[in-house]
Design an enzyme around this catalytic site. Structure first.
Site, PDB file in Angstrom:
ATOM      1  N   CYS A 221      -0.486   4.145   2.083  1.00 32.25           N
ATOM      2  CA  CYS A 221      -0.278   4.028   3.533  1.00 32.25           C
ATOM      3  C   CYS A 221       1.183   4.285   3.909  1.00 32.25           C
ATOM      4  O   CYS A 221       1.461   4.918   4.927  1.00 32.25           O
ATOM      5  CB  CYS A 221      -0.634   2.625   4.029  1.00 32.25           C
ATOM      6  SG  CYS A 221      -2.104   1.904   3.302  1.00 32.25           S
ATOM      7  N   ASP A 222       2.123   3.779   3.125  1.00 28.19           N
ATOM      8  CA  ASP A 222       3.521   3.723   3.570  1.00 28.19           C
ATOM      9  C   ASP A 222       4.482   4.596   2.774  1.00 28.19           C
ATOM     10  O   ASP A 222       5.650   4.723   3.164  1.00 28.19           O
ATOM     11  CB  ASP A 222       4.017   2.260   3.517  1.00 28.19           C
ATOM     12  CG  ASP A 222       3.186   1.355   4.408  1.00 28.19           C
ATOM     13  OD1 ASP A 222       2.732   1.829   5.462  1.00 28.19           O
ATOM     14  OD2 ASP A 222       2.970   0.185   4.042  1.00 28.19           O
TER      15      ASP A 222
ATOM     16  N   CYS B  17       0.833  -1.205   0.000  1.00 27.70           N
ATOM     17  CA  CYS B  17       0.000   0.000   0.000  1.00 27.70           C
ATOM     18  C   CYS B  17       0.867   1.254   0.000  1.00 27.70           C
ATOM     19  O   CYS B  17       1.351   1.683   1.059  1.00 27.70           O
ATOM     20  CB  CYS B  17      -0.929  -0.008   1.219  1.00 27.70           C
ATOM     21  SG  CYS B  17      -1.944   1.475   1.347  1.00 27.70           S
TER      22      CYS B  17
END
Ligand code: NAP
Length: 304
Positions: A134-135, A131
């Site tokens: 997200c990261d 992701c």
């Protein structure tokens, strides 16, 4: 006793909820994680009609949830562990309780496929990610690799160039699967570099990722590429194991439905990425959700 139990809170499940709750059916949506599904992990959605300037994935999904709640959809956060059919009812066992419903809409989506190479599990959360939204921000000014050649790999690689100073797309062929518009944008991005005809053999590191070993599929030669992040986008596999004894699946595990989202089990419908279909997008997931809810309503009317 619910009229409709919806499993999964992505675009398909939430839209099924909007339609069933608005039709005054007693409706419950069960989601194990955060509502919004994979769409909520997409930074920006450009091709969802009606939003001419695009819309953030999390915002679109927050709006869908609010719309569903406005019509009275109940949403619970729990993991469904089993579903069985008893006469005309479905019994749904969650980790907390037992729910009885007259129809079920399975909208459990799909999950990122694993590369299944050494280091992938060890370094998950320590450099390996599925992701970018997200990261990605953890990799400011660093070098990262993206594995895959489809829409997701190319789109997320471009997103990562906002943070990383260099993004390598490692693809097993000499041609991308991604749509032309994404390919063109990717070629114009100076921070992106393609590594063609190559696969990742191993993800290496000590505490965190320090590089990948890549193999040229034409020559078999291996080399090491120093990167601090590896983002894997090689497709998805369906979350259908819950209903594998109840409905027919294809060879890859996707649920088979007709055009009205009926599965092989009367009263059980499927919608979104978990079903066999040719285009997996938010726009097709919401269409499936609407059709599934209307089909559930017809089924309930016929089986009163
Ligand atoms: P995908 O289209 O199935 O592409 C998967 C990619 O990973 C392919 O390039 C494939 O290579 C490669 N691959 C598969 N297994 C591999 C392995 N073991 N090792 C190395 N490479 C491997 O999957 P996706 O990109 O996740 O997209 C899924 C669906 O979502 C598609 O329908 C896509 O159109 C849609 N989507 C759309 C958008 C958008 O419209 N903006 C964004 C994201 C996703 P080959 O090409 O050689 O098969």
């Amino acid at each position: 006793m619910y009229d409709v139990a919806i499993i999964g809170g992505g675009p398909a499940g939430l839209t099924a909820g909007i339609y069933s709750a608005r039709a005054k059916l007693k409706s419950l949506l069960i989601e194990r994680g955060m509502t919004g599904g994979l769409a909520a992990t997409t930074e920006f959605i450009e091709n969802y009609p009606g939003f001419s300037e695009g819309i953030g994935g999390p915002e679109l999904m927050t709006r869908m949830e609010a719309q569903a709640r406005r019509f009275g959809l109940e949403i619970v956060n729990s993991n469904v562990e089993a579903i069985r059919k008893e006469n005309l009812h479905f019994i749904i066992n969650t980790e907390d309780t037992e729910i009885v419903a007259r129809t079920v809409i399975v909208a459990t989506g799909a999950q990122p496929q694993r590369l299944q190479v050494r280091g992938e599990e060890t370094f998950y959360g320590r450099g390996v990610s599925y992701c970018a939204t997200c990261d990605g921000a953890f990799f400011k000014d660093k070098h990262v690799a993206v594995v895959g050649g489809g829409d997701a790999a190319v789109e997320e690689a471009m997103f990562l160039t906002k943070f990383a100073s260099r993004v390598f797309i490692i693809h097993r062929r000499g041609e991308l699967r991604a749509t032309r518009i994404l390919q063109e944008r990717a070629r114009q991005n100076p921070r992106l570099q393609f590594i063609w005809y190559s696969v990742v053999d191993e993800i290496m590191g000590r505490e965190t990722v320090s590089g990948v070993r890549i193999k040229d599929v034409r020559t078999g030669q291996t080399s090491e590429l120093p990167v601090e992040g590896v983002f894997i986008y090689i497709g998805y596999s369906p979350n259908s194991s819950l209903v594998k004894e109840l409905v027919k699946l294809d060879e890859q595990g996707y649920i088979l439905t007709d055009a009205n989202m009926h599965t092989s089990c009367p009263g059980l419908f499927a919608a979104g990425d978990v079903r066999q279909k040719s285009l997996r997008q938010v726009v097709t997931a919401v269409a499936d959700g609407a059709i599934a809810a209307v089909s559930a309503e017809k089924y309930l009317n016929q089986n009163r």
